[in-house]
Write a protein that holds these residues in place. Structure first.
Motif, PDB file in Angstrom:
ATOM      1  N   PHE A   6       0.797  -1.221   0.000  1.00 55.55           N
ATOM      2  CA  PHE A   6       0.000   0.000   0.000  1.00 55.55           C
ATOM      3  C   PHE A   6       0.836   1.282   0.000  1.00 55.55           C
ATOM      4  N   PRO A   7       1.901   1.390   0.827  1.00 55.87           N
ATOM      5  CA  PRO A   7       2.714   2.612   0.771  1.00 55.87           C
ATOM      6  C   PRO A   7       3.303   2.879  -0.613  1.00 55.87           C
ATOM      7  N   THR A   8       3.753   1.810  -1.284  1.00 57.43           N
ATOM      8  CA  THR A   8       4.299   1.955  -2.638  1.00 57.43           C
ATOM      9  C   THR A   8       3.240   2.458  -3.599  1.00 57.43           C
ATOM     10  N   MET A   9       2.056   1.871  -3.540  1.00 56.36           N
ATOM     11  CA  MET A   9       0.979   2.248  -4.445  1.00 56.36           C
ATOM     12  C   MET A   9       0.511   3.679  -4.194  1.00 56.36           C
ATOM     13  N   ILE A  10       0.392   4.050  -2.932  1.00 57.31           N
ATOM     14  CA  ILE A  10      -0.038   5.418  -2.592  1.00 57.31           C
ATOM     15  C   ILE A  10       0.979   6.433  -3.080  1.00 57.31           C
ATOM     16  N   ALA A  11       2.277   6.109  -2.903  1.00 59.95           N
ATOM     17  CA  ALA A  11       3.329   7.030  -3.346  1.00 59.95           C
ATOM     18  C   ALA A  11       3.292   7.209  -4.861  1.00 59.95           C
ATOM     19  N   ILE A  12       3.122   6.113  -5.609  1.00 60.58           N
ATOM     20  CA  ILE A  12       3.077   6.200  -7.078  1.00 60.58           C
ATOM     21  C   ILE A  12       1.856   6.992  -7.530  1.00 60.58           C
ATOM     22  N   ILE A  13       0.713   6.741  -6.913  1.00 57.75           N
ATOM     23  CA  ILE A  13      -0.513   7.484  -7.251  1.00 57.75           C
ATOM     24  C   ILE A  13      -0.313   8.968  -7.008  1.00 57.75           C
ATOM     25  N   THR A  14       0.265   9.314  -5.873  1.00 55.95           N
ATOM     26  CA  THR A  14       0.485  10.717  -5.525  1.00 55.95           C
ATOM     27  C   THR A  14       1.434  11.394  -6.503  1.00 55.95           C
ATOM     28  N   MET A  15       2.519  10.708  -6.875  1.00 52.09           N
ATOM     29  CA  MET A  15       3.531  11.317  -7.733  1.00 52.09           C
ATOM     30  C   MET A  15       3.078  11.477  -9.178  1.00 52.09           C
ATOM     31  N   PHE A  16       2.351  10.483  -9.702  1.00 59.38           N
ATOM     32  CA  PHE A  16       2.086  10.471 -11.139  1.00 59.38           C
ATOM     33  C   PHE A  16       0.647  10.781 -11.534  1.00 59.38           C
ATOM     34  N   PHE A  17      -0.289  10.732 -10.593  1.00 62.10           N
ATOM     35  CA  PHE A  17      -1.687  10.887 -10.995  1.00 62.10           C
ATOM     36  C   PHE A  17      -2.458  11.959 -10.234  1.00 62.10           C
ATOM     37  N   ILE A  18      -1.937  12.392  -9.110  1.00 62.65           N
ATOM     38  CA  ILE A  18      -2.612  13.470  -8.377  1.00 62.65           C
ATOM     39  C   ILE A  18      -2.233  14.824  -8.942  1.00 62.65           C
ATOM     40  N   GLY A  19      -0.966  14.939  -9.389  1.00 60.86           N
ATOM     41  CA  GLY A  19      -0.510  16.165 -10.049  1.00 60.86           C
ATOM     42  C   GLY A  19      -0.582  17.372  -9.138  1.00 60.86           C
ATOM     43  N   GLY A  20      -1.231  18.416  -9.637  1.00 60.38           N
ATOM     44  CA  GLY A  20      -1.291  19.672  -8.900  1.00 60.38           C
ATOM     45  C   GLY A  20      -2.434  19.764  -7.921  1.00 60.38           C
ATOM     46  N   ALA A  21      -3.206  18.671  -7.775  1.00 58.00           N
ATOM     47  CA  ALA A  21      -4.319  18.700  -6.824  1.00 58.00           C
ATOM     48  C   ALA A  21      -3.791  18.930  -5.419  1.00 58.00           C
ATOM     49  N   ALA A  22      -4.538  19.698  -4.653  1.00 55.41           N
ATOM     50  CA  ALA A  22      -4.070  20.040  -3.312  1.00 55.41           C
ATOM     51  C   ALA A  22      -5.216  19.916  -2.318  1.00 55.41           C
ATOM     52  N   GLY A  23      -4.829  19.867  -1.056  1.00 55.51           N
ATOM     53  CA  GLY A  23      -5.822  19.868   0.001  1.00 55.51           C
ATOM     54  C   GLY A  23      -6.665  18.605   0.036  1.00 55.51           C
ATOM     55  N   SER A  24      -7.930  18.773   0.445  1.00 55.94           N
ATOM     56  CA  SER A  24      -8.834  17.638   0.608  1.00 55.94           C
ATOM     57  C   SER A  24      -9.122  16.948  -0.721  1.00 55.94           C
ATOM     58  N   PHE A  25      -9.132  17.708  -1.826  1.00 53.66           N
ATOM     59  CA  PHE A  25      -9.394  17.107  -3.136  1.00 53.66           C
ATOM     60  C   PHE A  25      -8.308  16.094  -3.490  1.00 53.66           C
TER      61      PHE A  25
END
Length: 247
Positions: A6-25
Motif C-alpha cells: 500500500f505505501p508503494t501504491m499510494i506514493a506512485i498514485i500521488t507522484m504520477f496521478f494526483i498532479g497539482g491537486a491540493a488539500g482535501s481534493f
C-alpha cells in the motif's frame, strides 16, 4: 496483495496521478484511485477463483461444517498475551529469519563488482528486456524480486539501484523521488504497470511460509506463488501493449 504494498501504491498514485491537486481534493482523488485498484484486485481474485474451480480444482463440491465453540466471557489479559506470542512474535520471527539473509544478499549485490558493473546492475540489465515487455524496467522487476521478504523495501531498492549506491536508502520528499524516477525513464505507463504488478505479483515470504505450514504441501505453496505472478505478468503485458498501441 500484502499490506506492505500500500505505501508503494499510494506514493506512485500521488507522484504520477494526483498532479497539482491540493488539500482535501488530493486526498479524495488518491483514495478514489486506490479504491479502484483494490476493486480491480477483488474482481481479478474472483475471476481467477472461477478459472481454478473449473480447471485444477475441478471436482465434486465438498460441504463445510463449522461448529461454534461454547460462549465464554473473554479474558482480556489472556487474549493480549496469546495474540502477542501466537501472532505478533511468530510473524516477526519468520520475517527476521528471511529478511536478515535477504538484506545481506542485497548488500553484497550492490557492493561487489564484476568488471565495471555491480552484480545488482548486471542483474537488472539482464532482466531489462523482459521487464520492458510488461511495462517495467530491469531495476523495477529486480526490486520486486529482492523485495520478496517484505514489500516495504521495493522502493528503497529501486532508489539504491537508480542512484548506484551501496546501501538501501529512502527519499521522503515525493517530488525528489518523482524527479529521480522520471530521469530514469518512468512514464505514466511505467507507473500504471508498477501499480498493477504491485497489486497482483507473488505473495511475500511470510505469506508463503504460512501457506506452507497450513497446507503442509509444497505444491500448493508453489501454486499460490505462481498464479498471481503469471496473472500479474499477463495483465501488465496486455495493458502495456494496449497503451503503446494508442500512444
Amino acid at each position: 496483495m500484502g499490506g506492505g504494498a500500500f505505501p508503494t501504491m499510494i506514493a506512485i498514485i500521488t507522484m504520477f496521478f494526483i498532479g497539482g491537486a491540493a488539500g482535501s481534493f488530493s486526498t479524495v482523488l488518491s483514495a478514489g484511485i486506490l479504491s479502484g485498484i483494490i476493486l480491480l484486485g477483488i474482481l481479478m481474485t474472483l475471476a481467477i477463483s472461477k478459472i481454478l474451480s473449473v480447471t485444477i480444482l475441478k471436482g465434486i463440491p465438498s460441504s463445510f461444517t463449522l461448529e461454534l465453540p461454547p460462549y465464554r466471557r473473554p479474558q482480556i489479559g489472556k487474549v493480549i498475551v496469546r495474540s502477542i506470542f501466537d501472532r505478533t512474535l511468530f510473524v516477526l520471527g519468520r520475517a527476521a529469519a528471511v529478511a536478515a539473509p535477504a538484506g545481506l544478499i542485497i548488500w553484497l549485490m550492490a557492493n561487489i563488482s564484476v568488471g565495471d558493473m555491480t552484480i545488482l546492475s548486471r542483474c537488472s540489465g539482464f532482466l531489462d528486456p523482459f521487464a520492458r515487455v510488461i511495462g517495467l524496467d530491469g531495476v523495477i522487476l529486480l526490486a520486486f524480486i529482492l523485495g520478496f521478504p517484505a514489500n516495504e523495501i521495493v522502493v528503497p531498492i529501486m532508489i539504491m539501484a537508480y542512484l548506484s549506491e551501496g546501501s538501501i536508502r529512502e527519499i521522503n520528499d515525493l517530488s525528489i523521488l518523482r524527479d529521480l524516477l522520471t530521469a530514469n525513464g518512468w512514464t505514466w505507463v511505467t507507473a500504471v504497470s508498477t501499480l498493477l504488478f504491485s497489486l497482483m505479483h507473488w505473495p511475500c515470504s511470510t505469506t508463503c511460509l504460512t501457506i506452507r505450514k497450513e497446507t503442509g504441501s509444497m505444491k500448493w505453496t508453489l501454486l499460490s506463488w505462481l498464479v498471481p505472478t503469471v496473472t500479474g505478468v499477463i495483465v501488465c503485458f496486455l495493458f502495456t501493449t494496449a497503451a503503446r498501441a494508442f500512444l
